[in-house]
Design a protein around this motif. Structure first.
Motif, mmCIF file in Angstrom:
data_model
loop_
_atom_site.group_PDB
_atom_site.id
_atom_site.type_symbol
_atom_site.label_atom_id
_atom_site.label_comp_id
_atom_site.label_asym_id
_atom_site.label_seq_id
_atom_site.Cartn_x
_atom_site.Cartn_y
_atom_site.Cartn_z
ATOM 1 N N TYR A 2 0.818 -1.222 0.000
ATOM 2 C CA TYR A 2 0.000 0.000 0.000
ATOM 3 C C TYR A 2 0.846 1.265 0.000
ATOM 4 N N SER A 3 2.082 1.163 0.482
ATOM 5 C CA SER A 3 2.904 2.369 0.643
ATOM 6 C C SER A 3 3.627 2.752 -0.635
ATOM 7 N N LEU A 4 3.517 1.940 -1.681
ATOM 8 C CA LEU A 4 4.185 2.270 -2.939
ATOM 9 C C LEU A 4 3.498 3.464 -3.610
ATOM 10 N N GLU A 5 4.108 3.898 -4.694
ATOM 11 C CA GLU A 5 3.549 5.042 -5.419
ATOM 12 C C GLU A 5 2.293 4.613 -6.163
ATOM 13 N N SER A 6 1.236 5.426 -6.053
ATOM 14 C CA SER A 6 -0.005 5.101 -6.757
ATOM 15 C C SER A 6 0.200 5.237 -8.255
ATOM 16 N N PRO A 7 -0.321 4.288 -9.050
ATOM 17 C CA PRO A 7 -0.106 4.332 -10.512
ATOM 18 C C PRO A 7 -0.696 5.578 -11.150
ATOM 19 N N LYS A 8 -1.776 6.103 -10.595
ATOM 20 C CA LYS A 8 -2.354 7.341 -11.125
ATOM 21 C C LYS A 8 -3.082 8.052 -9.998
ATOM 22 N N ASP A 9 -3.351 9.322 -10.215
ATOM 23 C CA ASP A 9 -4.018 10.095 -9.170
ATOM 24 C C ASP A 9 -5.516 9.830 -9.228
ATOM 25 N N PRO A 10 -6.118 9.341 -8.143
ATOM 26 C CA PRO A 10 -7.547 9.022 -8.177
ATOM 27 C C PRO A 10 -8.408 10.270 -8.339
ATOM 28 N N VAL A 11 -9.554 10.091 -8.953
ATOM 29 C CA VAL A 11 -10.543 11.169 -9.100
ATOM 30 C C VAL A 11 -11.716 10.834 -8.183
ATOM 31 N N LEU A 12 -12.137 11.768 -7.367
ATOM 32 C CA LEU A 12 -13.254 11.528 -6.453
ATOM 33 C C LEU A 12 -14.545 12.077 -7.062
ATOM 34 N N PRO A 13 -15.682 11.413 -6.835
ATOM 35 C CA PRO A 13 -16.956 11.891 -7.406
ATOM 36 C C PRO A 13 -17.371 13.229 -6.792
ATOM 37 N N SER A 14 -17.610 14.192 -7.653
ATOM 38 C CA SER A 14 -17.892 15.549 -7.172
ATOM 39 C C SER A 14 -19.253 15.644 -6.483
ATOM 40 N N ARG A 15 -20.174 14.727 -6.789
ATOM 41 C CA ARG A 15 -21.483 14.768 -6.120
ATOM 42 C C ARG A 15 -21.362 14.385 -4.656
ATOM 43 N N PHE A 16 -20.325 13.630 -4.333
ATOM 44 C CA PHE A 16 -20.193 13.094 -2.984
ATOM 45 C C PHE A 16 -19.152 13.844 -2.154
ATOM 46 N N PHE A 17 -18.134 14.398 -2.826
ATOM 47 C CA PHE A 17 -17.040 15.043 -2.098
ATOM 48 C C PHE A 17 -16.742 16.405 -2.724
ATOM 49 N N THR A 18 -16.408 17.352 -1.863
ATOM 50 C CA THR A 18 -16.003 18.666 -2.372
ATOM 51 C C THR A 18 -14.600 18.561 -2.949
ATOM 52 N N LYS A 19 -14.206 19.598 -3.656
ATOM 53 C CA LYS A 19 -12.841 19.622 -4.170
ATOM 54 C C LYS A 19 -11.866 19.796 -3.014
ATOM 55 N N PRO A 20 -10.686 19.161 -3.082
ATOM 56 C CA PRO A 20 -9.720 19.293 -1.970
ATOM 57 C C PRO A 20 -9.316 20.749 -1.766
ATOM 58 N N ASP A 21 -9.247 21.094 -0.517
ATOM 59 C CA ASP A 21 -8.800 22.443 -0.154
ATOM 60 C C ASP A 21 -7.287 22.407 0.018
ATOM 61 N N LYS A 22 -6.593 23.162 -0.837
ATOM 62 C CA LYS A 22 -5.127 23.127 -0.803
ATOM 63 C C LYS A 22 -4.570 23.672 0.511
ATOM 64 N N ASN A 23 -5.350 24.504 1.177
ATOM 65 C CA ASN A 23 -4.878 25.071 2.444
ATOM 66 C C ASN A 23 -5.205 24.169 3.638
ATOM 67 N N PHE A 24 -5.831 23.029 3.345
ATOM 68 C CA PHE A 24 -6.298 22.160 4.432
ATOM 69 C C PHE A 24 -5.534 20.843 4.371
ATOM 70 N N SER A 25 -4.857 20.501 5.433
ATOM 71 C CA SER A 25 -4.107 19.245 5.491
ATOM 72 C C SER A 25 -4.616 18.447 6.686
ATOM 73 N N ASN A 26 -5.339 17.400 6.396
ATOM 74 C CA ASN A 26 -5.977 16.607 7.460
ATOM 75 C C ASN A 26 -5.125 15.373 7.751
ATOM 76 N N THR A 27 -4.305 15.447 8.786
ATOM 77 C CA THR A 27 -3.453 14.308 9.153
ATOM 78 C C THR A 27 -3.888 13.687 10.469
ATOM 79 N N LYS A 28 -4.981 14.140 10.999
ATOM 80 C CA LYS A 28 -5.446 13.637 12.302
ATOM 81 C C LYS A 28 -5.981 12.209 12.176
ATOM 82 N N ASN A 29 -5.729 11.407 13.199
ATOM 83 C CA ASN A 29 -6.283 10.057 13.267
ATOM 84 C C ASN A 29 -7.557 10.115 14.105
ATOM 85 N N TYR A 30 -8.684 9.785 13.493
ATOM 86 C CA TYR A 30 -9.980 9.957 14.155
ATOM 87 C C TYR A 30 -10.432 8.708 14.920
#
Length: 1406
Positions: free
Chosen positions: A1083-1111
């Motif tokens: 799982y830690s290897l480089e992803s073959p391509k950058d995944p695209v997330l469905p826009s109906r379900f998720f907002t566009k990533p906020d470049k100023n937001f880095s979520n590294t917290k473990n919930y």
């Protein structure tokens, strides 16, 4: 006389009168003449002639002198020998010769003369015969018993006799030899080993084959002397076998051959030897054991052998060698079984269990020979094999190895042809093997192309031989089809569809080859070559051969023309045979006997050649149906009731109308079908209508007289016929008539005006007809349809409850018990959906209104008016209808866009409905839409909710659906590599974000940090991820990990500003991340391509937001145990839950069965097979267990975490805080409904508590009453009673297929509609259940209500909470997990598959 005596005393030789002195001074001729006179004299003398005896005593002594014994002339020697033989006769019992040496010389001399017996054509043969006869009669050699060298004399005599005996000798010669030799054995004191060897050597196979007469002589001698010689034979075998003294005889190496021969001669010869064989069977020497086993196999298996009955200890000891550790020994035992079964049927019972074990042997050759042995015996006489033995052959049709499977299938096929088709064993035999035809066709459900090709070959050669005359062939097919079981019928239909599809592919290839060459055409040819290759064995090699074939077609016009004829719809069976013969002859080469290219072409031609069906065949089949209708057919003789035969015949014609429509184009055929339309049997009329629809496209121009008669019938069916006939009548008009609008209007107007909500029973057919008209001609009736939907369907029908529902505790009732009002409402819902599917746009916003209506039905549990007048079964039906309608609309892009996330989630929750049949039917519809790649990918995520289903079969079914859908999408992407723009909607890995989003909005997920709720989330996620991660193609694990990471950098588009909603999303993401990290090493290897997330379900990533917290709470770490995802095997039929064996141990036979399910789709490449063979790469257990049925819902310690931990008491606050699914009802309505429900709940308590109404509010729905919330749910018994049939599935699936021209899909749905009526939930049985791992382990026949839809209620009884795991080590927590899963696994051990790398199947039993 006195003178004679004086001369004898003087030592002078006295000769008979007329005979002068015989000495070396006379010539040979004279000597012979004088000796003949002496012979005559001695011949005439008898024992009483004392004077003559004295007179010729010196002559007797003289004749024994060396002069005569060593005389060079054979005639002289012969005459002297005859004289000596007579002398022994005359002077018996005392011979005139006293010297032992002289006696030895005389007998050795006589023995040498006996060699003259060899030449039966010699002039002297009679004299040689006289010599033999004389010494045999007198037993002259018995004199030698007193001699020291007697053994040498006897041995030489025996050798001589065995050497000279030949086929020229008559019976007298044979008899005298036996007399002579037997007297020596019987009257002597001993038999030396050398003498014994002289006899026994003739029994050794090599000698036996060289001189058959010597063998017969030895055999006769042994029979004559059995009693006398037995001790010496016993001593010989004792020396060799027990003491190992092989030097005692040169025959030691042939000891086992000798035992067999001696046993065949006279079993009494071996009375003391056989116990020694029992000892040898237990020898530590493999070769020695093998030799004994081979020997005993011949002895026990011989035709008249009674050894098994006479020596039971030896027989039992021999049977034990079936489990020998040495493979050749087991193989020999298995080969012996065939002879034993044929020659000793009484021993079959003893052999059965041992053959059963060997049929699961790890060695392929042994399993193969078990089949050969059983089949060989069965082909000789079916009564020789019992049902258990035939069952072993049936099991091996699912063997891991192709050679074994092939042998089993061909064996069963030949048995079927002999006893069923040719009727050699009579009706009883035919009845005994009636299951074979079904079993053989079930194999078509296997994944392997080799299996499927063999089934096609077996069908064409053994089940319905293509070389039969047309009428006979069709009669055979007619009655075969009528007696097949449901799954076999589906397999046969699928076989014809596959062959027809391949025919079309080859036709397309021919069309492409004829086109001018270009880069585009070359690519098209290559693509078509790849498609054809997948339909042939060994696709790797086949690809090159199909390419070569394409080149041959391009170069050789004659072959191209013949192949075009072959794939033409008008090709007759006879033409097909000629074309196949010519093509193979042209491509073959005498110089190349083994031609792989030609073999591949033969495979292809075999699949595409129409060897069974042509216009003549269809005509013959129609005549056969007419005979049944007229009562002149042999239905009863064939064991088929006439009604069943007619129905099956029409079903058969219906299937053939899909694959061979052109063959139906004859007036005779259409006229016969017209007659079927007027029959009372609804199924027959339905089939006839479908045949018209499939084949009548040119009827208007080719058969106008048929059209004029048919049209009024169709119009009458559409207006007043049963709903299904009305539907097919509309589609017939649509397919067959050019001026369809006129005909449609003539039907639409009276039906529209005649709709009367007061007469509900008369509404169903009009609504069905109007619905299909709306779908086929939405523009023609646009205005009246909109008014019809808005005013009549919604206001008058759906928003009114005219008849109060029957109060019952059941959640489901059979179709015939459903109220007319509910059936009308269901048709109303279908009409709305069909109308929208016909319109295919949402310009009038009708789609939004319909979606709101459907979701309102779901919100209100099916009771749209919320007046509490509907019965629970009716509410279940309407919930199902609404959910299926949503799925239908979601398949149309214009409506998918307007389905809100809330509506999608509400629809998804139907898979957790409280009613078992609703869950079952909904999942089938969901699966079908996904398999056809019509439902969007997010709907695949719905199956994740099945992880919470309390019924094992439903979880198994959901897993199989996921497996098949993942495989379909991956295969599609392989075949269509260029469609990268559609990757987002096809790549199975993209189901992960939809799954996470759906679970984050699960109404059960209330407290973000609640361990129990997170464990359920984890289970649901792993339910999907296990299958997605089974293959790490193109580093997909890293791709999924990257996708989950990206999700944590976005917000939930459904409620972007709600912190709790986003926290839930991130927490579920963390659960998914931990699963990925624990189950993957890449799982830690480089992803073959950058995944695209469905826009109906998720907002566009906020470049100023880095979520590294473990919930995740720290305690959750213990629940992620490392382990590799298991390969996702297809284990069962997708469209029906697997039957559960509960705790009951399954016999191996039952585990090897292929029970394709009633609802399984006809695609044999699909997971829709109940017990299918695993690929060897995915199996880790013994080959003999390779095809054993394993349960599909495998619960492994590394795969599924314990579902069954006891939960703490659910507080009322918790319950109240859970959001309710659906609209809140008004307080008045809720109270009234609750009061009335309480009233009849108490009054009508059923005996079976499992049929009781919900004790708590269903999942996400408002509780019916406050009192109900306080009830404690009853503890469910394990298993369910037989469920009532679920509903007749939505018919709209079929209409859409018709509208889109997808006739095969429609046919599948027709089958589903029927089979849905027969679905049942098989009861579980076995050991008494332990404390259930859920508060409620399963459902009742009527789908015992749960606290939530389809999910087990949390126990409201006080239960000891397990201590939290915060302060414990990971190992300790894992141990607890393991212990609890062990308890669960022990209960389900027999039902669940052993994951690869975990438990291995038990090895071969010995």
């Amino acid at each position: 006389m006195a003178h004679s005596k004086a001369r004898a005393a003087d030592g002078k030789v006295t000769y008979p009168p007329g005979v002068k002195e015989i000495s070396d001074k006379i010539s040979k001729e004279e000597m012979v003449r004088r000796l003949k006179m002496v012979v005559k004299t001695f011949m005439d003398m008898d024992q009483d002639s004392e004077e003559e005896k004295e007179l010729y005593l010196n002559l007797a002594l003289h004749l024994a002198s060396d002069f005569f014994l060593k005389h060079p002339d054979k005639d002289v020697r012969l005459l002297v020998a005859c004289c000596l033989a007579d002398i022994f006769r005359i002077y018996a019992p005392e011979a005139p010769y006293t010297s032992p040496d002289k006696l030895k010389d005389i007998f050795m001399f006589i023995t040498r003369q006996l060699k003259g017996l060899e030449d039966t054509k010699s002039a002297q043969f009679n004299r040689y015969f006289y010599l033999l006869e004389n010494i045999a009669w007198v037993k002259s050699y018995n004199i030698c018993f007193e001699l020291e060298d007697s053994n040498e004399i006897f041995t030489q005599l025996y050798r001589t006799l065995f050497q000279v005996i030949n086929n020229g000798h008559n019976q007298k010669v044979h008899m005298h030899m036996v007399d002579l030799m037997s007297s020596i054995i019987c009257e002597g004191d001993t038999v030396s080993q050398e003498l014994l060897d002289t006899v026994l050597v003739n029994l050794v196979p090599a000698h036996k084959n060289l001189n058959k007469q010597a063998y017969d002589l030895a055999k006769a001698l042994l029979k004559r002397t059995a009693q006398a010689i037995e001790p010496y034979i016993t001593n010989f075998f004792n020396q060799v076998l027990m003491l190992g003294k092989t030097s005692v005889s040169d025959l030691s190496e042939h000891v086992f051959d000798l035992i067999l021969e001696l046993y065949n001669i006279d079993s009494h010869l071996l009375l003391s030897v056989l116990p020694q064989l029992e000892f040898k069977l237990k020898s530590n020497d493999n070769d020695e054991r093998l030799q004994v086993v081979k020997l005993l196999a011949k002895m026990f298996g011989a035709k008249d052998s009674e050894l098994a009955a006479q020596n039971k200890p030896l027989w039992q000891c021999y049977l034990g060698r079936f489990n020998d550790i040495h493979v050749p020994i087991r193989l020999e035992c298995v080969k012996f079984a065939s002879h034993c079964l044929m020659n000793h049927p009484d021993l079959a019972k003893d052999l059965t269990e041992y053959l059963r074990v060997r049929s699961h042997d790890p060695e392929e050759a042994i399993r193969h020979d078990v089949i050969v042995s059983i089949v060989t015996a069965a082909k000789k006489d079916l009564s020789l094999v019992n049902d258990a033995l035939l069952n072993f052959v049936k099991e091996r049709t699912l063997d891991k190895r192709w050679r074994v499977r092939k042998e089993a299938m061909m064996g069963l096929a030949s048995i079927y042809r002999k006893y069923s088709l040719q009727g050699e064993g009579g009706r009883e035999a035919s009845k005994q093997i009636s299951w074979i035809k079904d079993k053989l066709l079930h194999i078509y459900y296997q994944n392997s192309i080799d299996d499927r090709l063999l089934v096609e070959r077996v069908f064409a050669q053994y089940m319905v031989p293509h070389n039969l005359e047309t009428t006979e062939r069709m009669k055979c097919l007619y009655y075969l089809y009528a007696t097949l079981d449901t799954n076999a019928v589906k397999a046969l239909n699928e076989m014809w569809k596959c062959q027809n599809l391949l025919r079309h592919h080859v036709k397309d290839l021919l069309d492409l080859v004829k086109k001018p060459k270009s880069e585009a055409s070359n690519k098209a040819v290559f693509a078509k070559v790849m498609v054809i290759t997948r339909n042939l064995p060994d696709p790797g090699k086949a690809q090159d051969f199909v390419k070569k074939l394409a080149q041959v077609l391009d170069d050789d016009e004659r072959i191209r023309d013949q192949l075009e004829t072959l794939v033409s719809p008008t090709c007759s069976c006879k033409q097909a045979e000629v074309c196949v013969r010519d093509i193979t002859k042209k491509l073959g080469s005498p110089k190349q006997p083994s031609n792989p290219f030609l073999e591949m072409v033969k495979f292809l031609l075999e699949r595409i050649a129409p060897v069974h069906i042509d216009t003549e065949s269809i005509s013959a089949l129609i005549k056969q149906v007419n005979k049944s209708i007229d009562g002149t057919a042999d239905d009863e003789e064939e064991g088929v009731p006439t009604e069943e035969a007619i129905r099956a015949g029409l079903e058969l014609l219906k299937v053939l109308s899909f694959t061979h429509p052109v063959s139906f184009h004859s007036a005779e055929t259409f006229e016969s079908l017209l007659g079927c339309l007027k029959m009372d049997d609804e199924k027959v009329a339905e089939a006839a209508l479908q045949i018209f629809k499939n084949t009548g496209s040119k009827m208007e121009e080719s058969f106008p007289h048929i059209k004029s008669v048919l049209l009024p019938v169709l119009q009458a069916k559409a207006k007043r016929g049963p709903p299904r006939q009305a539907k097919y009548a509309i589609h017939c008009i649509n397919a067959m008539f050019s001026n369809r609008d006129t005909h449609f209007a003539q039907i639409f107007e009276p039906l529209h005006k005649g709709l009367d909500p007061a007469n509900l029973e008369q509404l169903i057919t009009p609504l069905t007809t109007l619905g299909h008209l709306a779908q086929l001609a939405p523009e023609q009736f646009a205005a009246p349809l909109k008014s019809l939907v808005a005013n009549f369907i919604v206001k008058d029908l759906l928003m009114n409850d005219r008849i109060p529902g029957k109060k019952t505790t059941k959640l489901w009732v059979p179709d015939d018990e459903v109220s007319p009002e509910t059936l009308a409402k269901i048709q109303g819902i279908k009409l709305m959906v069909r109308w929208l599917l016909g319109v295919k746009n949402n310009q009038s916003k009708s789609g939004n209104s319909t979606l709101r209506m459907l979701t309102a039905i779901l919100h209100s549990d099916g009771d749209l008016t919320e007046q509490g007048r509907m019965g629970k079964p009716d509410m279940s039906r309407l919930r199902l209808a609404a959910a299926c309608a949503l799925l239908k609309l979601a398949q149309e892009p214009c409506y998918h866009e307007i389905i809100t996330l809330e509506q999608y989630q509400l629809c998804a929750l139907v898979i957790n409905d409280e009613c078992y049949q609703v869950r079952q039917c909904f999942s089938q519809k969901l699966h079908r839409g996904l398999c056809r790649l019509r439902l969007p990918l997010e709907y695949m995520a719905v199956f994740a909710l099945c992880a919470k289903d309390p019924v094992k079969e439903r979880r198994a079914h959901a897993r199989q659906c996921l497996v098949k859908n993942v495989n379909i999408r991956r295969e599609y992407l392989k075949q269509h590599a260029a469609i990268s723009d559609k990757l987002f909607s096809l790549l199975p890995e993209y189901v992960v974000p939809y799954t996470i989003h759906l679970l984050a909005h699960d109404p059960d997920y209330v407290k973000v940090q609640d361990i129990e709720q997170l464990k359920e989330i984890k289970e649901a996620l792993w339910f999907v991820l296990e299958i997605i991660m089974a293959k790490n193609e193109n580093n997909s694990h890293a791709f999924i990990r990257k996708m989950v990471e990206n999700m944590k950098q976005t917000k939930d588009a459904q409620a972007a500003s709600d912190p709790k909603t986003n926290e839930k999303l991130y927490t579920v993401c963390d659960v998914a991340m931990n699963i990925i990290m624990s189950k993957s090493t890449t799982y830690s290897l480089e992803s073959p391509k950058d995944p695209v997330l469905p826009s109906r379900f998720f907002t566009k990533p906020d470049k100023n937001f880095s979520n590294t917290k473990n919930y995740l709470p720290p305690e959750m770490k213990a629940f992620f145990t490392p382990g590799k995802p298991k390969s996702a095997n297809v284990l069962g039929a997708v469209n029906k839950p697997l039957s559960s064996a509960g705790k009951q141990l399954q016999s191996k036979a039952s585990r090897m069965e292929t029970n394709s399910n009633e609802d399984s789709s006809s695609n044999p490449g699909s997971p829709q097979r109940s017990k299918t063979r695993h690929d060897s790469t995915e199996m880790d257990h013994s080959e003999n267990e390779d095809i054993s049925l394993k349960r599909a819902d495998s619960v492994d310690k590394d795969i599924e975490k314990p579902r069954g931990r006891k939960r703490g008491v659910t507080t009322s606050d918790d319950q109240e805080s859970k959001p309710k699914r659906g609209r809140k009802k008004s307080a008045a309505n809720t109270t009234a409904a609750a009061d009335s429900e309480d009233q009849w709940d108490e009054d009508n308590r059923p005996e079976d508590e499992q049929n009781s109404p919900p004790k708590k509010g269903r999942r996400g729905r408002p509780p019916k009453s406050a009192a109900a919330n306080q009830d404690t749910p009853s503890k469910g018994r394990r298993g369910r009673k037989k469920a009532a049939p679920p509903p007749e599935d939505d018919e709209d699936e079929e209409e859409e297929e018709e509208e889109r021209g997808d006739e095969e899909a429609e046919e599948d749905d027709d089958e589903d509609d029927r089979s849905a009526e027969n679905m049942e939930v098989k009861p579980k049985g076995g050991r008494q259940a332990r404390t259930p791992r859920r508060s409620q382990g399963s459902e009742s026949a009527e789908s015992t209500p749960q606290k939530r839809r389809g999910r087990p209620p949390k126990s409201a009884q006080p239960a000891a909470k397990k201590p939290t795991r915060g302060g414990r080590s990971k190992a300790a927590a894992a141990k607890d997990d393991s212990e609890e899963e062990d308890e669960e696994g022990e209960e389900e051990q027999e039902d669940e598959p052993t994951p690869k790398g975990r438990k291995k199947a038990a090895g071969r039993r010995r």
